[in-house]
Design a protein around this motif. Structure first.
Motif, PDB file in Angstrom:
ATOM      1  N   LYS A  45       0.898  -1.353  -0.035  1.00 46.68           N
ATOM      2  CA  LYS A  45       0.073  -0.010   0.093  1.00 46.68           C
ATOM      3  C   LYS A  45       0.810   1.219   0.015  1.00 46.68           C
ATOM      4  CE  LYS A  45      -4.001   0.151   2.491  1.00 46.68           C
ATOM      5  NZ  LYS A  45      -4.899  -0.149   3.539  1.00 46.68           N
ATOM      6  N   VAL A  46       1.950   1.076   0.819  1.00 46.50           N
ATOM      7  CA  VAL A  46       2.978   2.442   0.816  1.00 46.50           C
ATOM      8  C   VAL A  46       3.649   2.470  -0.536  1.00 46.50           C
ATOM      9  CG1 VAL A  46       4.842   3.272   1.997  1.00 46.50           C
ATOM     10  CG2 VAL A  46       3.011   2.294   3.179  1.00 46.50           C
ATOM     11  N   LEU A  47       3.902   1.507  -1.121  1.00 45.14           N
ATOM     12  CA  LEU A  47       4.566   1.286  -2.449  1.00 45.14           C
ATOM     13  C   LEU A  47       3.758   2.167  -3.350  1.00 45.14           C
ATOM     14  CD1 LEU A  47       6.550  -1.938  -2.614  1.00 45.14           C
ATOM     15  CD2 LEU A  47       7.300   0.216  -1.907  1.00 45.14           C
ATOM     16  N   GLU A  48       2.512   1.816  -3.487  1.00 43.90           N
ATOM     17  CA  GLU A  48       1.622   2.268  -4.343  1.00 43.90           C
ATOM     18  C   GLU A  48       1.293   3.928  -4.206  1.00 43.90           C
ATOM     19  OE1 GLU A  48      -1.332  -1.776  -5.496  1.00 43.90           O
ATOM     20  OE2 GLU A  48      -1.917  -0.215  -4.099  1.00 43.90           O
ATOM     21  N   GLU A  49       1.006   4.096  -2.764  1.00 46.63           N
ATOM     22  CA  GLU A  49       0.887   5.635  -2.782  1.00 46.63           C
ATOM     23  C   GLU A  49       1.936   6.303  -2.957  1.00 46.63           C
ATOM     24  OE1 GLU A  49       0.398   5.277   1.735  1.00 46.63           O
ATOM     25  OE2 GLU A  49      -1.619   4.391   1.661  1.00 46.63           O
ATOM     26  N   ASN A  50       3.222   5.885  -3.243  1.00 41.27           N
ATOM     27  CA  ASN A  50       4.285   6.678  -3.374  1.00 41.27           C
ATOM     28  C   ASN A  50       4.930   6.361  -4.914  1.00 41.27           C
ATOM     29  OD1 ASN A  50       5.446   8.497  -0.699  1.00 41.27           O
ATOM     30  ND2 ASN A  50       4.444   6.257  -0.207  1.00 41.27           N
ATOM     31  N   ASN A  51       4.005   5.784  -5.678  1.00 35.22           N
ATOM     32  CA  ASN A  51       4.143   5.759  -6.999  1.00 35.22           C
ATOM     33  C   ASN A  51       5.453   4.984  -7.421  1.00 35.22           C
ATOM     34  OD1 ASN A  51       1.891   7.312  -7.688  1.00 35.22           O
ATOM     35  ND2 ASN A  51       3.058   9.007  -7.851  1.00 35.22           N
ATOM     36  N   ILE A  52       5.713   3.994  -6.486  1.00 38.04           N
ATOM     37  CA  ILE A  52       6.919   2.988  -6.829  1.00 38.04           C
ATOM     38  C   ILE A  52       6.611   1.889  -7.522  1.00 38.04           C
ATOM     39  CG2 ILE A  52       8.726   1.773  -5.522  1.00 38.04           C
ATOM     40  CD1 ILE A  52       8.434   3.949  -3.328  1.00 38.04           C
ATOM     41  N   PRO A  53       6.907   1.655  -8.815  1.00 35.47           N
ATOM     42  CA  PRO A  53       6.561   0.531  -9.512  1.00 35.47           C
ATOM     43  C   PRO A  53       7.436  -0.881  -9.130  1.00 35.47           C
ATOM     44  CG  PRO A  53       7.775   1.955 -10.842  1.00 35.47           C
ATOM     45  CD  PRO A  53       7.746   2.704  -9.540  1.00 35.47           C
ATOM     46  N   ILE A  54       6.920  -2.045  -9.439  1.00 35.49           N
ATOM     47  CA  ILE A  54       7.397  -3.342  -9.026  1.00 35.49           C
ATOM     48  C   ILE A  54       7.736  -4.052 -10.274  1.00 35.49           C
ATOM     49  CG2 ILE A  54       7.665  -5.339  -7.842  1.00 35.49           C
ATOM     50  CD1 ILE A  54       8.116  -2.974  -6.029  1.00 35.49           C
ATOM     51  N   ASP A  55       9.038  -4.304 -10.771  1.00 37.60           N
ATOM     52  CA  ASP A  55       9.183  -4.954 -11.912  1.00 37.60           C
ATOM     53  C   ASP A  55       9.265  -6.531 -11.658  1.00 37.60           C
ATOM     54  OD1 ASP A  55       9.406  -2.465 -13.747  1.00 37.60           O
ATOM     55  OD2 ASP A  55      10.884  -2.291 -12.200  1.00 37.60           O
ATOM     56  N   TYR A  56       9.725  -6.997 -10.696  1.00 36.36           N
ATOM     57  CA  TYR A  56      10.011  -8.553 -10.460  1.00 36.36           C
ATOM     58  C   TYR A  56       9.572  -8.790  -8.961  1.00 36.36           C
ATOM     59  CZ  TYR A  56      13.114  -7.710 -14.381  1.00 36.36           C
ATOM     60  OH  TYR A  56      13.632  -7.408 -15.666  1.00 36.36           O
ATOM     61  N   ILE A  57       8.804  -9.964  -8.622  1.00 34.75           N
ATOM     62  CA  ILE A  57       8.643 -10.372  -7.293  1.00 34.75           C
ATOM     63  C   ILE A  57       9.002 -11.771  -7.163  1.00 34.75           C
ATOM     64  CG2 ILE A  57       6.555 -10.580  -5.789  1.00 34.75           C
ATOM     65  CD1 ILE A  57       4.918  -8.542  -7.376  1.00 34.75           C
ATOM     66  N   THR A  58       9.373 -11.921  -6.167  1.00 34.94           N
ATOM     67  CA  THR A  58       9.778 -13.390  -5.465  1.00 34.94           C
ATOM     68  C   THR A  58       9.210 -13.459  -4.162  1.00 34.94           C
ATOM     69  OG1 THR A  58      11.830 -12.979  -4.544  1.00 34.94           O
ATOM     70  CG2 THR A  58      11.932 -13.674  -6.829  1.00 34.94           C
ATOM     71  N   GLY A  59       8.717 -14.649  -3.916  1.00 32.65           N
ATOM     72  CA  GLY A  59       8.009 -14.830  -2.383  1.00 32.65           C
ATOM     73  C   GLY A  59       8.272 -16.141  -1.860  1.00 32.65           C
ATOM     74  N   THR A  60       8.150 -16.417  -0.688  1.00 34.17           N
ATOM     75  CA  THR A  60       8.190 -17.698   0.210  1.00 34.17           C
ATOM     76  C   THR A  60       7.295 -17.818   1.064  1.00 34.17           C
ATOM     77  OG1 THR A  60      10.681 -17.777  -0.011  1.00 34.17           O
ATOM     78  CG2 THR A  60       9.626 -19.267   1.573  1.00 34.17           C
ATOM     79  N   SER A  61       6.501 -19.037   0.912  1.00 32.96           N
ATOM     80  CA  SER A  61       5.514 -19.281   2.077  1.00 32.96           C
ATOM     81  C   SER A  61       4.343 -18.055   1.809  1.00 32.96           C
ATOM     82  CB  SER A  61       5.993 -19.174   3.565  1.00 32.96           C
ATOM     83  OG  SER A  61       4.960 -20.008   4.202  1.00 32.96           O
ATOM     84  N   ILE A  62       3.791 -17.399   2.961  1.00 30.46           N
ATOM     85  CA  ILE A  62       2.934 -16.439   2.794  1.00 30.46           C
ATOM     86  C   ILE A  62       3.126 -15.498   1.692  1.00 30.46           C
ATOM     87  CG2 ILE A  62       3.627 -15.107   4.723  1.00 30.46           C
ATOM     88  CD1 ILE A  62      -0.212 -16.089   3.619  1.00 30.46           C
ATOM     89  N   GLY A  63       4.758 -15.153   1.865  1.00 34.51           N
ATOM     90  CA  GLY A  63       5.124 -14.327   0.617  1.00 34.51           C
ATOM     91  C   GLY A  63       4.782 -14.651  -0.619  1.00 34.51           C
ATOM     92  N   SER A  64       4.756 -16.064  -0.902  1.00 33.39           N
ATOM     93  CA  SER A  64       4.389 -16.280  -2.215  1.00 33.39           C
ATOM     94  C   SER A  64       2.927 -16.180  -2.666  1.00 33.39           C
ATOM     95  CB  SER A  64       4.833 -17.925  -2.580  1.00 33.39           C
ATOM     96  OG  SER A  64       3.884 -18.568  -1.716  1.00 33.39           O
ATOM     97  N   TYR A  65       2.166 -16.224  -1.885  1.00 29.68           N
ATOM     98  CA  TYR A  65       0.753 -15.888  -1.771  1.00 29.68           C
ATOM     99  C   TYR A  65       0.545 -14.553  -2.312  1.00 29.68           C
ATOM    100  CZ  TYR A  65      -4.182 -14.873  -0.728  1.00 29.68           C
ATOM    101  OH  TYR A  65      -5.519 -14.537  -0.796  1.00 29.68           O
ATOM    102  N   VAL A  66       0.906 -13.435  -1.264  1.00 27.00           N
ATOM    103  CA  VAL A  66       0.824 -12.059  -1.593  1.00 27.00           C
ATOM    104  C   VAL A  66       1.474 -11.638  -2.704  1.00 27.00           C
ATOM    105  CG1 VAL A  66       1.174  -9.616  -0.694  1.00 27.00           C
ATOM    106  CG2 VAL A  66       0.547 -11.727   1.054  1.00 27.00           C
ATOM    107  N   GLY A  67       2.541 -12.243  -2.865  1.00 28.40           N
ATOM    108  CA  GLY A  67       3.450 -11.942  -4.068  1.00 28.40           C
ATOM    109  C   GLY A  67       2.882 -12.236  -5.373  1.00 28.40           C
ATOM    110  N   GLY A  68       2.192 -13.618  -5.354  1.00 32.79           N
ATOM    111  CA  GLY A  68       1.689 -14.079  -6.651  1.00 32.79           C
ATOM    112  C   GLY A  68       0.190 -13.445  -6.884  1.00 32.79           C
TER     113      GLY A  68
END
Length: 738
Positions: A45-68
């Motif tokens: 939410k903070v990244l979006e509020e501050n116009n910070i784009p994401i180009d790649y995502i990796t995640g593990t466990s619950i991080g893979s859920y949110v990232g996916g």
């Protein structure tokens, strides 16, 4: 020549300027941490509020859920809405709700109330590879992703994505980059021992936190220039908290995940950003803390805005970035509305494809929704034949292809079943029963089963039954059963036992039936019985008897619990036409025909944390005044409370009760896993030996107040019962009570 040199210099200058002004590629790394994963949403939410784009995502466990989910194209707000309304505790129970079982399987679960999941085959005892099979968790993940198709590569998502799991055989990290997004999320989150390992490309995969809880190296390999890593791992606890085996195992798990995270943190450069929300003391398994963890993620991200702000882009550029994400996700989201053109069954079991298709109830031309697919998969899984049932879509130019995969229970096809009950009223002998069964399944093409049973305790019992479906859809069946029973009849006066009669009986039944619905059956058949009655005080000595005849049974049952229901109805009607014969003069006829009718009903309606239950039963035998072993019983909890269990015997019975249950546990005590009921009942009934004596004026009125709990191993209750004729009991029971 000078003109050419000028143009060449201009091109070089423009290329250099473009390279200098091109923004760096940002990679987001989301670590594992169970329920604390809601903090990841706060960071997004903070990244979006501050116009910070994401180009790649990796995640593990619950991080893979949110990232996916973010990689699919969902916004932080959309992920928050989905994640917060999901009942994550359901993902940690693979128990099929009672109301979804077939009538036959309801009867079996009610009797064998302890879920042991132990089988025997190939000359060895077998058990599942985890406490949970992951069926419910896959359902939650599939609902979240809204039935998207399998991807040729996760680079095709709105944001290129990787999930990280651990190869159980080698302990090495496995980077999942293609195929089913749901399967990748689940493999990355499968806690060893709790959830069965996922199988992908022949590998047994478990939670990625063991090998790489913060996959910074993975996102760098994808091409990220700048890494934003979010660490929600748990700290080690002090020695004063290491006071149990579970605490020690949790500490060892934390050591492994933290060690992998520290190795990854060493890869961070001065340009990279590490965000560590202040969530160390929060539980990883209590999903009620998610609303607490989410704002802590926001706070931690805002604390890093001086560094994050360097990678903020203009509002217009960020809008273009979001539009590109939506455009890419629209490609597969539009496919969700296309009809089915084919259903494929990847069936790793002996269950017929016809039964699978009938249960799924999805046909070519249907527009499949999350609700219709999950209902169909639940119906297949409720056949109770499978370790897992999964579904994946492939989108083609002509429409959607659905593949349903079923995996037979790995600890089958022969199973042990266990039941236990203990009832005490603190006045007479405890009534204890231990029931054990060994069931062999898939013995015939249509799914024949052979069950052998033994019951030890107050009553003794041996039985064997062969159940044969007569069609592949298992709507029709035949059944053959033989059993031996040794039973003690207690005759009571003033709620005290004055006579005990021992009955030994051999019984046989053969019948044919129709499962007219998932919840009901009709059956007709023949029966026979040979037995004896004995008591040392009888002057008659041992009385031998025999009976034979036919029966008719009708049943319907969709109660959600046999003991403390909050919804549904259960109705049974049994009719027996017998010819009975006794070798001693204890009846007016040496041989006589009897018609026995038994009808029982129990229904429940729930309103919030309140439930209202009705109970009614009726029984009669037309051998009026003559002795018969086929009598009815009254007495016990919610069966004329105040009397000892089965204290009243008679040829004719009438009983009714109204029960009120208040879910004290959920409403007041905050219990979420099991309900704790505070209940009371009003009851009326009696038994008579002669029809002419049946009178509502003779009804005994009773009532009770109790505390009861319904668990995965059966119910338990403690209470007090009293009747209007002065009988009183304090009752306690654990296990089945019916």
């Amino acid at each position: 020549m000078n003109h050419r040199i000028f143009i060449l210099c201009l091109l070089v200058f423009c290329q250099s300027y473009a390279s200098a002004t091109e923004r760096p590629k940002i990679g987001l790394v989301l670590s594992g941490g169970g329920a604390k994963g809601a903090a990841h949403i706060g960071v997004l939410k903070v990244l979006e509020e501050n116009n910070i784009p994401i180009d790649y995502i990796t995640g593990t466990s619950i991080g893979s859920y949110v990232g996916g989910m973010y990689a699919l194209g969902y916004s932080a707000a959309e992920i928050e809405a989905i994640m917060m309304k999901t009942d994550w505790n359901k993902g940690y129970s693979d128990t099929i709700p009672r109301e979804e079982l077939s009538y036959k399987d309801k009867e079996i679960r009610d009797k064998y109330n302890i879920p042991v999941n132990v089988g025997y085959s190939d000359e060895q005892v077998k058990m599942p590879a985890g406490l949970l099979r992951g069926q419910s968790m896959s359902q939650l993940l599939r609902s979240s992703t809204n039935l998207v198709h399998q991807f040729g590569h996760f680079d095709d998502l709105s944001i290129p994505f990787r999930a990280v799991a651990t190869n159980l055989a080698t302990s090495q990290a496995v980077v999942l980059s293609e195929g089913s997004l749901v399967a990748a999320m689940q493999a990355s989150s499968s806690v060893p021992g709790a959830l069965q390992p996922a199988v992908i490309n022949g590998m047994l995969l478990v939670d990625g936190g063991i090998a790489n809880n913060m996959p910074i190296d993975v996102v760098k390999a994808m091409g990220a220039d700048i890494v934003i890593a979010v660490d929600i791992g748990s700290p080690l606890v002090g020695k004063e908290e290491l006071d149990s085996a579970i605490a020690v195992l949790n500490q060892l798990s934390t050591m492994l995940t933290n060690a992998s995270s520290e190795r990854q943190k060493a890869l961070l450069s001065d340009k990279d950003i590490l965000i560590r929300p202040n969530i160390g003391e929060l539980s990883t398994t209590d999903f009620s803390i998610m609303p607490i963890a989410l704002p802590l993620g926001e706070i931690a991200a805002r604390d890093q805005l001086d560094k994050l702000g360097k990678y903020s882009v203009s509002k217009q550029e960020f809008s273009e970035y979001l539009a590109a994400k939506r455009s890419k996700s629209k490609v597969w989201l539009d496919e969700l509305n296309r009809p089915l053109i084919k259903v494929i069954y990847d069936n790793d079991s002996k269950v017929s494809e016809k039964l699978l298709a009938d249960s799924l109830n999805l046909d070519v031309g249907d527009h499949v929704t999350v609700q219709t697919l999950e209902a169909g998969i639940a119906r297949i899984y409720s056949l109770d034949k499978f370790e897992r049932v999964d579904a994946e879509f492939e989108d083609t130019p002509d429409g959607r292809v659905l593949t349903v995969s079923t995996k037979a229970k790995s600890w089958g096809p022969n199973y042990f079943q266990l039941g236990f009950s203990w009832e005490d009223d603190f006045s007479l002998d405890s009534v204890i029963s231990l029931d054990v069964a060994y069931t062999m399944t898939d013995l015939t093409e249509n799914g024949g089963e052979w069950r052998n049973e033994i019951s030890l305790g107050f009553d003794k019992f041996l039985g064997s039954e062969f159940y044969q479906p007569l069609s592949k859809d298992q709507d029709y069946f035949s059944r053959v059963r033989v059993e031996y029973e040794l039973k003690d009849w207690g005759f009571f006066e003033d709620n005290s036992r004055v006579l005990q009669l021992k009955q030994a009986a051999y019984l046989a039944e053969i019948g044919i039936g129709w499962n007219y619905t998932q919840n009901g059956k009709v059956e007709v058949g023949l029966l026979g019985e040979l037995g004896s009655l004995d008591n040392d005080l009888w002057q008659l000595g041992t009385v031998d008897y025999d009976s034979y005849g036919g029966y008719f049974k009708f049943a319907y049952d969709d109660l959600n619990s046999i003991n403390f229901p909050t919804s549904g109805n259960r109705f049974t009607l049994n009719m027996y036409l017998r010819k009975e014969g006794y070798d001693q003069d204890i009846t007016s006829e040496s041989s006589d025909v009897s018609l026995q009718i038994e009808a029982d009903w129990r229904g429940a309606v729930g309103v919030g944390n309140h439930a209202f239950v009705g109970i009614a039963s009726f029984a009669t035998v037309d051998k009026d005044g003559a002795f018969t072993v086929n009598v009815s019983e009254l007495g016990g909890f919610l069966n004329l409370s105040g009397y000892h269990k089965n204290a009243l015997y008679g040829s004719h019975k009438v009983f009714g009760a109204f029960v009120y249950q208040y879910d004290l546990g959920r409403d007041v005590l905050g219990m979420t896993e099991y309900p704790l009921y505070l209940g009371t009942s009003i009851e009326a009934g009696n038994v008579w030996n002669q029809k002419d004596n049946v009178s509502l004026d003779d009804l005994i009125y009773a009532g009770s107040i109790f505390l009861g709990i319904d668990t995965s191993v059966g119910p338990a209750a403690l209470g007090f019962g009293a009747s209007d004729d002065g009988e009183k009991t304090i009752f306690l029971f654990i296990g089945k009570n019916w």
